[in-house]
Write a protein that holds these residues in place. Structure first.
Motif, mmCIF file in Angstrom:
data_model
loop_
_atom_site.group_PDB
_atom_site.id
_atom_site.type_symbol
_atom_site.label_atom_id
_atom_site.label_comp_id
_atom_site.label_asym_id
_atom_site.label_seq_id
_atom_site.Cartn_x
_atom_site.Cartn_y
_atom_site.Cartn_z
ATOM 1 N N ALA A 13 -10.136 5.345 -0.248
ATOM 2 C CA ALA A 13 -11.149 6.373 -0.031
ATOM 3 C C ALA A 13 -10.476 7.735 0.132
ATOM 4 O O ALA A 13 -9.291 7.818 0.467
ATOM 5 N N PRO A 14 -11.205 8.821 -0.112
ATOM 6 C CA PRO A 14 -10.639 10.155 0.132
ATOM 7 C C PRO A 14 -10.172 10.269 1.578
ATOM 8 O O PRO A 14 -10.877 9.851 2.500
ATOM 9 N N CYS A 15 -8.984 10.807 1.758
ATOM 10 C CA CYS A 15 -8.414 10.902 3.105
ATOM 11 C C CYS A 15 -8.939 12.152 3.807
ATOM 12 O O CYS A 15 -8.823 13.266 3.288
ATOM 13 N N VAL A 16 -9.503 11.958 4.983
ATOM 14 C CA VAL A 16 -10.047 13.077 5.758
ATOM 15 C C VAL A 16 -8.911 13.835 6.440
ATOM 16 O O VAL A 16 -8.048 13.236 7.087
ATOM 17 N N VAL A 17 -8.909 15.149 6.287
ATOM 18 C CA VAL A 17 -7.986 16.025 7.009
ATOM 19 C C VAL A 17 -8.841 17.045 7.756
ATOM 20 O O VAL A 17 -9.627 17.765 7.137
ATOM 21 N N THR A 18 -8.724 17.074 9.074
ATOM 22 C CA THR A 18 -9.531 18.001 9.871
ATOM 23 C C THR A 18 -8.656 19.129 10.427
ATOM 24 O O THR A 18 -7.432 19.033 10.463
ATOM 25 N N SER A 19 -9.321 20.160 10.882
ATOM 26 C CA SER A 19 -8.617 21.288 11.512
ATOM 27 C C SER A 19 -8.828 21.287 13.024
ATOM 28 O O SER A 19 -8.615 22.300 13.690
ATOM 29 N N ALA A 20 -9.229 20.145 13.575
ATOM 30 C CA ALA A 20 -9.609 20.089 14.992
ATOM 31 C C ALA A 20 -8.463 20.472 15.916
ATOM 32 O O ALA A 20 -8.680 21.131 16.942
ATOM 33 N N PHE A 76 0.814 -1.222 0.000
ATOM 34 C CA PHE A 76 0.000 0.000 0.000
ATOM 35 C C PHE A 76 0.848 1.272 0.000
ATOM 36 O O PHE A 76 0.547 2.230 0.715
ATOM 37 N N LEU A 77 1.895 1.315 -0.799
ATOM 38 C CA LEU A 77 2.781 2.480 -0.808
ATOM 39 C C LEU A 77 2.072 3.764 -1.204
ATOM 40 O O LEU A 77 2.489 4.854 -0.792
ATOM 41 N N GLN A 78 1.038 3.659 -2.032
ATOM 42 C CA GLN A 78 0.358 4.871 -2.509
ATOM 43 C C GLN A 78 -0.894 5.207 -1.695
ATOM 44 O O GLN A 78 -1.601 6.165 -2.009
ATOM 45 N N GLY A 79 -1.161 4.435 -0.646
ATOM 46 C CA GLY A 79 -2.286 4.755 0.230
ATOM 47 C C GLY A 79 -2.004 6.012 1.035
ATOM 48 O O GLY A 79 -0.911 6.179 1.582
ATOM 49 N N ARG A 80 -2.984 6.896 1.121
ATOM 50 C CA ARG A 80 -2.794 8.169 1.822
ATOM 51 C C ARG A 80 -3.416 8.155 3.220
ATOM 52 O O ARG A 80 -4.527 7.660 3.406
ATOM 53 N N THR A 81 -2.693 8.711 4.155
ATOM 54 C CA THR A 81 -3.209 8.945 5.499
ATOM 55 C C THR A 81 -2.750 10.331 5.948
ATOM 56 O O THR A 81 -1.779 10.865 5.428
ATOM 57 N N ALA A 82 -3.464 10.887 6.909
ATOM 58 C CA ALA A 82 -3.081 12.181 7.484
ATOM 59 C C ALA A 82 -2.602 11.932 8.904
ATOM 60 O O ALA A 82 -3.229 12.348 9.877
ATOM 61 N N SER A 83 -1.499 11.208 9.021
ATOM 62 C CA SER A 83 -1.044 10.765 10.343
ATOM 63 C C SER A 83 -0.738 11.951 11.247
ATOM 64 O O SER A 83 -0.378 13.037 10.793
ATOM 65 N N ILE A 84 -0.868 11.725 12.538
ATOM 66 C CA ILE A 84 -0.809 12.804 13.514
ATOM 67 C C ILE A 84 0.353 12.625 14.482
ATOM 68 O O ILE A 84 0.664 11.512 14.915
ATOM 69 N N HIS A 85 0.993 13.720 14.802
ATOM 70 C CA HIS A 85 2.066 13.754 15.794
ATOM 71 C C HIS A 85 1.455 13.500 17.173
ATOM 72 O O HIS A 85 0.436 14.104 17.535
#
Length: 270
Positions: free
Chosen positions: A239-246, A155-164
């Motif tokens: 699926a579209p990767c969710v990026v929030t501003s929370a 899954f090299l091209q799978g996108r995530t918005a990983s968090i610190h």
């Protein structure tokens, strides 16, 4: 006000402790095996195992707020002990799996949902932190990168918005020390959706050398991944990767970039 941080030595918990101490809050930390010298001297460490109810009363005595890791085994006992101790507010480290469409039927989602529901029914105030993939997941490659091995990754091209992990902790500290967070559930992500290949390239840029990586077919992963897990990950990562501003909405500061995380952890890969 006294706050109990459960899992005080953890990736998130240790930063929650540091943030609360900086804010002048009286902190009690807990661990299954508490030690000495790992946290600031002002932090009282106690033994607490959520699967051993007899350890709960002493840990909760005099505490008004709790930072809790989700553990469905023993959540009923935790709620009862917290109510008896007069706890007013619980900030739960839950998971985005309970709101990610592709993950809602997963074991992770079900586990976290059980804990969330128990807190909702407890009568205590609650705040749920629902982070997406932790950036610390990349540490699984640390030994191989240090050794200069070729990474073989599905899954090299799978996108995530990983968090610190520090962003999760910063939100927790705000929820534990500020007003208006009761009854809120925050979907926490990093500021940008990146592919797994981009994560690895960023680590390479930070440590100053390229990292060779080859995409592996999911069915060739060892130990072999169950078919249902392959299907779930395929659906989630396509699926579209969710990026929030929370993170920024709660703390007033934008979430840290993955580049910042890689710089903070450069020694793990070097």
């Amino acid at each position: 006000m006294s706050v109990l941080v459960i899992g005080a030595y953890g990736n998130v918990g240790s930063h929650v402790v540091a943030g609360l101490v900086s804010a002048g809050v009286t902190v009690r930390g807990s661990s299954r095996t508490p030690g000495t010298g790992e946290l600031p001297d002002a932090v009282e460490m106690v033994r607490l195992d959520l699967e051993k109810p007899e350890t709960l009363p002493a840990a909760l005595e005099g505490v008004k707020k709790v930072f809790l890791y989700a553990s469905p085994d023993g959540i009923a006992e935790f709620v009862s002990a917290a109510q008896a101790a007069g706890v007013e507010h619980v900030v739960l480290l839950s998971s985005a799996s309970v709101v990610e469409p592709a993950m809602r039927q997963s074991r992770s989602a079900q586990m976290h949902a059980v804990v969330e529901e128990a807190l909702k029914e407890s009568g205590m105030a609650w705040t749920f932190l629902r982070p997406t993939t932790f950036a610390t997941k990349q540490l699984s490659f640390a030994r191989a990168i240090r050794s200069g091995e070729v990474l073989r990754v599905p899954f090299l091209q799978g996108r995530t918005a990983s968090i610190h992990e520090r962003d999760i902790a910063d939100v927790a500290v705000r929820a534990l020390t500020g007003a208006g967070h009761e009854g809120q559930a925050y979907w926490l992500t990093g500021p940008q959706a990146l592919t797994q290949q981009e994560y690895i390239e960023t680590i390479g840029a930070v440590i100053g050398r390229p990292i060779e990586v080859v995409e592996l077919a999911p069915e060739d992963v060892e130990p072999k991944m169950p078919e249902f897990l392959i299907r779930t990950l395929t659906e989630l990562l396509s699926a579209p990767c969710v990026v929030t501003s929370a993170v920024e909405e709660v703390t007033g500061v934008p979430a840290r970039s993955f580049r910042q995380w890689a710089e903070d952890h450069a020694k793990d890969f070097s």
